[in-house]
Design an enzyme around this catalytic site. Sequence first.
Site, PDB file in Angstrom:
ATOM      1  N   SER A 220       0.825  -1.215   0.000  1.00  0.00           N
ATOM      2  CA  SER A 220       0.000   0.000   0.000  1.00  0.00           C
ATOM      3  C   SER A 220       0.855   1.259   0.000  1.00  0.00           C
ATOM      4  O   SER A 220       0.318   2.368  -0.006  1.00  0.00           O
ATOM      5  CB  SER A 220      -0.931   0.004   1.221  1.00  0.00           C
ATOM      6  OG  SER A 220      -0.189  -0.142   2.413  1.00  0.00           O
TER       7      SER A 220
ATOM      8  N   SER B 165     -12.876  25.893 -28.141  1.00  0.00           N
ATOM      9  CA  SER B 165     -12.921  24.650 -28.900  1.00  0.00           C
ATOM     10  C   SER B 165     -11.818  24.691 -29.935  1.00  0.00           C
ATOM     11  O   SER B 165     -11.514  25.756 -30.486  1.00  0.00           O
ATOM     12  CB  SER B 165     -14.277  24.516 -29.577  1.00  0.00           C
ATOM     13  OG  SER B 165     -14.172  23.663 -30.705  1.00  0.00           O
TER      14      SER B 165
ATOM     15  N   THR C  38     -40.024  25.756 -11.814  1.00  0.00           N
ATOM     16  CA  THR C  38     -40.309  24.396 -11.350  1.00  0.00           C
ATOM     17  C   THR C  38     -40.430  23.583 -12.630  1.00  0.00           C
ATOM     18  O   THR C  38     -40.907  24.104 -13.644  1.00  0.00           O
ATOM     19  CB  THR C  38     -41.614  24.307 -10.531  1.00  0.00           C
ATOM     20  OG1 THR C  38     -42.703  24.707 -11.359  1.00  0.00           O
ATOM     21  CG2 THR C  38     -41.581  25.201  -9.290  1.00  0.00           C
ATOM     22  N   HIS C  39     -39.978  22.356 -12.591  1.00  0.00           N
ATOM     23  CA  HIS C  39     -39.942  21.509 -13.802  1.00  0.00           C
ATOM     24  C   HIS C  39     -39.119  22.159 -14.913  1.00  0.00           C
ATOM     25  O   HIS C  39     -39.322  21.855 -16.090  1.00  0.00           O
ATOM     26  CB  HIS C  39     -41.353  21.218 -14.325  1.00  0.00           C
ATOM     27  CG  HIS C  39     -42.337  20.809 -13.263  1.00  0.00           C
ATOM     28  ND1 HIS C  39     -42.618  19.494 -12.977  1.00  0.00           N
ATOM     29  CD2 HIS C  39     -43.069  21.547 -12.390  1.00  0.00           C
ATOM     30  CE1 HIS C  39     -43.508  19.442 -12.000  1.00  0.00           C
ATOM     31  NE2 HIS C  39     -43.783  20.679 -11.606  1.00  0.00           N
TER      32      HIS C  39
ATOM     33  N   GLU D 280     -18.645  21.980 -15.750  1.00  0.00           N
ATOM     34  CA  GLU D 280     -18.917  20.610 -16.204  1.00  0.00           C
ATOM     35  C   GLU D 280     -18.095  19.610 -15.399  1.00  0.00           C
ATOM     36  O   GLU D 280     -18.562  18.519 -15.057  1.00  0.00           O
ATOM     37  CB  GLU D 280     -18.596  20.475 -17.691  1.00  0.00           C
ATOM     38  CG  GLU D 280     -19.510  21.314 -18.584  1.00  0.00           C
ATOM     39  CD  GLU D 280     -18.947  21.460 -19.994  1.00  0.00           C
ATOM     40  OE1 GLU D 280     -18.746  20.436 -20.660  1.00  0.00           O
ATOM     41  OE2 GLU D 280     -18.688  22.603 -20.417  1.00  0.00           O
TER      42      GLU D 280
ATOM     43  N   LYS E  19     -16.794  29.088 -29.790  1.00  0.00           N
ATOM     44  CA  LYS E  19     -17.183  28.436 -28.544  1.00  0.00           C
ATOM     45  C   LYS E  19     -16.510  29.031 -27.304  1.00  0.00           C
ATOM     46  O   LYS E  19     -15.348  29.393 -27.318  1.00  0.00           O
ATOM     47  CB  LYS E  19     -16.834  26.937 -28.598  1.00  0.00           C
ATOM     48  CG  LYS E  19     -17.725  26.131 -29.512  1.00  0.00           C
ATOM     49  CD  LYS E  19     -19.174  26.083 -29.073  1.00  0.00           C
ATOM     50  CE  LYS E  19     -19.426  25.112 -27.946  1.00  0.00           C
ATOM     51  NZ  LYS E  19     -19.519  23.722 -28.336  1.00  0.00           N
TER      52      LYS E  19
ATOM     53  N   TYR F  56      -9.920  -6.536  12.447  1.00  0.00           N
ATOM     54  CA  TYR F  56      -9.270  -6.074  11.218  1.00  0.00           C
ATOM     55  C   TYR F  56      -9.199  -7.170  10.153  1.00  0.00           C
ATOM     56  O   TYR F  56      -8.908  -8.328  10.456  1.00  0.00           O
ATOM     57  CB  TYR F  56      -7.839  -5.588  11.538  1.00  0.00           C
ATOM     58  CG  TYR F  56      -7.091  -5.114  10.311  1.00  0.00           C
ATOM     59  CD1 TYR F  56      -7.211  -3.810   9.867  1.00  0.00           C
ATOM     60  CD2 TYR F  56      -6.276  -5.994   9.570  1.00  0.00           C
ATOM     61  CE1 TYR F  56      -6.544  -3.372   8.727  1.00  0.00           C
ATOM     62  CE2 TYR F  56      -5.602  -5.572   8.431  1.00  0.00           C
ATOM     63  CZ  TYR F  56      -5.748  -4.253   8.017  1.00  0.00           C
ATOM     64  OH  TYR F  56      -5.084  -3.826   6.898  1.00  0.00           O
TER      65      TYR F  56
HETATM   66  N1  ARG Z   1      -1.412  -1.197   5.277  1.00  0.00           N
HETATM   67  C1  ARG Z   1      -2.358  -1.694   6.206  1.00  0.00           C
HETATM   68  C2  ARG Z   1      -3.704  -1.017   5.994  1.00  0.00           C
HETATM   69  O1  ARG Z   1      -3.747  -0.022   5.385  1.00  0.00           O
HETATM   70  C3  ARG Z   1      -1.895  -1.429   7.599  1.00  0.00           C
HETATM   71  C4  ARG Z   1      -2.447  -2.383   8.613  1.00  0.00           C
HETATM   72  C5  ARG Z   1      -1.898  -3.752   8.369  1.00  0.00           C
HETATM   73  N2  ARG Z   1      -2.273  -4.641   9.392  1.00  0.00           N
HETATM   74  C6  ARG Z   1      -2.110  -5.971   9.269  1.00  0.00           C
HETATM   75  N3  ARG Z   1      -2.494  -6.687  10.235  1.00  0.00           N
HETATM   76  N4  ARG Z   1      -1.558  -6.482   8.202  1.00  0.00           N
HETATM   77  O2  ARG Z   1      -4.751  -1.503   6.424  1.00  0.00           O
END
Ligand code: ARG
Length: 454
Positions: free
Chosen positions: A20, A274, A152-153, A287, A280, A314
């Site tokens: 990560s 454009s 409205t509408h 947008e 344009k 977790y």
């Molecule tokens: N990178 C992990 C996350 O974002 C951190 C926690 C990881 N915990 C574990 N038990 N592997 O969730």
Amino acid sequence: MWGGRFASGPGAIMEEINASIGFDQKLAPQDIAGSLAHVAMLAKTGIVSAADAAAISDGLKTIRGEIESGGFTFSRALEDIHMNVESRLATLVGPAAGRLHTARSRNDQVAVDFRLWVRDTLDQIDAQLRDLQKALATKALAHAGDVMPGFTHLQSAQPVTLGHHLLAYVEMFARDRGRFQDARRRLNECPLGAAALAGTSFPIDRDLTAATLGFDRPTANSLDSVSDRDFALEALAAAAITATHLSRFAEEIVLWATSQFAFASLSDKFSTGSSIMPQKRNPDAAELVRGKTGRVIGALTGLLVVMKGLPLAYSKDMQEDKEGTFDALQTLSLCLAAMTGMVEDLKPDVARLEAAAGAGFSTATDLADWLVRALGLPFRQAHHVTGRVVALAAERGVGLEDLTLEDLRAIEPGITAEVFAVLGVRNSVTSRTSYGGTAPVNVKAQAERWLGSL
Ligand code: ARG
């Protein structure tokens, strides 16, 4: 970091799906702040020696400097921000670095980091919403008496004032701020010390770390602390609603900027051209505000789906909480900045707005009300009489005020010349003095109230 039970490293695909660091390096400042609070507490409670704690703190500050200056090398093999920092700390400080993770897990560590990031971002969004409200209320005050069509509408309904229309958004953004502030209040409990899921046998002081990190109190249940992400969900829900409000306003700007409506224009600062059609002027920023709302709503849906099937506590699924949340809240922040810029830049065509305000027999309700007030007709009968007047005007292709008194009397003999006073759009808005109504005096008072409180 956890190699004791393992004989070899992860396979390449395992490393790729597991890492990560590509996105959670954004949490470096929060991660280091959390570690500094944790180690100070470990020293205060005597869990680590003062000397080790000082070395660890110094090392963490060095790492913070390296990351800020761009001199830190993040490694995917070290998975995430927590292990990247800890590994570097080991290089800087030696074996004492290993004491930092006493009475802590990455599970409570990431929960604290992410909460801190969301909290900071909510504060920033609140300030940006306030700036947007100020820009809107300032414009509303300037246009408190300028008339435009109310719809409205998307059909002409009754004349309103431009100031009133703009203040409608000030009200929406006030409620949005309330939602973010509520979310922040519930978010502001500290999960640090929940450890992996069950708490710890070390004599930690969770009140101390909570206070150091600016939390109101520690979280009360360790399982909940490491496994819930409702703080992010609430922030995303509030963000999705805010983005939806921004998107509706963006849609109006897009309509107003067309040559068919021509209610308002944006300067070159907020328009694009454009590459093929020289004439344009496109309101791309509006947008994009409208379009980016899809990402914000998507992030809320995405995280709800990630969370819905997870047993306590977790699971690694929860690593998927970050990218969508980072993206959605940063996208919202960008949209707020763009919208504030557009509001300041937007130039309404007040003459055109007033002319358009009379289109579509928009003062028909005023005529019906007049028949009730001046002639004592029951409202339903007044409605019917007015309908016949509108039909006549439509047949002749003229406005209500262009009919003659005789025309009107042929339909309802009691009508007098005084009726013409209510057929104009200015009279119409001026008469709408009920609380919350569009009368210029109301709009001016509301705009001033907002500017005073903002
Ligand atoms: N990178 C992990 C996350 O974002 C951190 C926690 C990881 N915990 C574990 N038990 N592997 O969730």
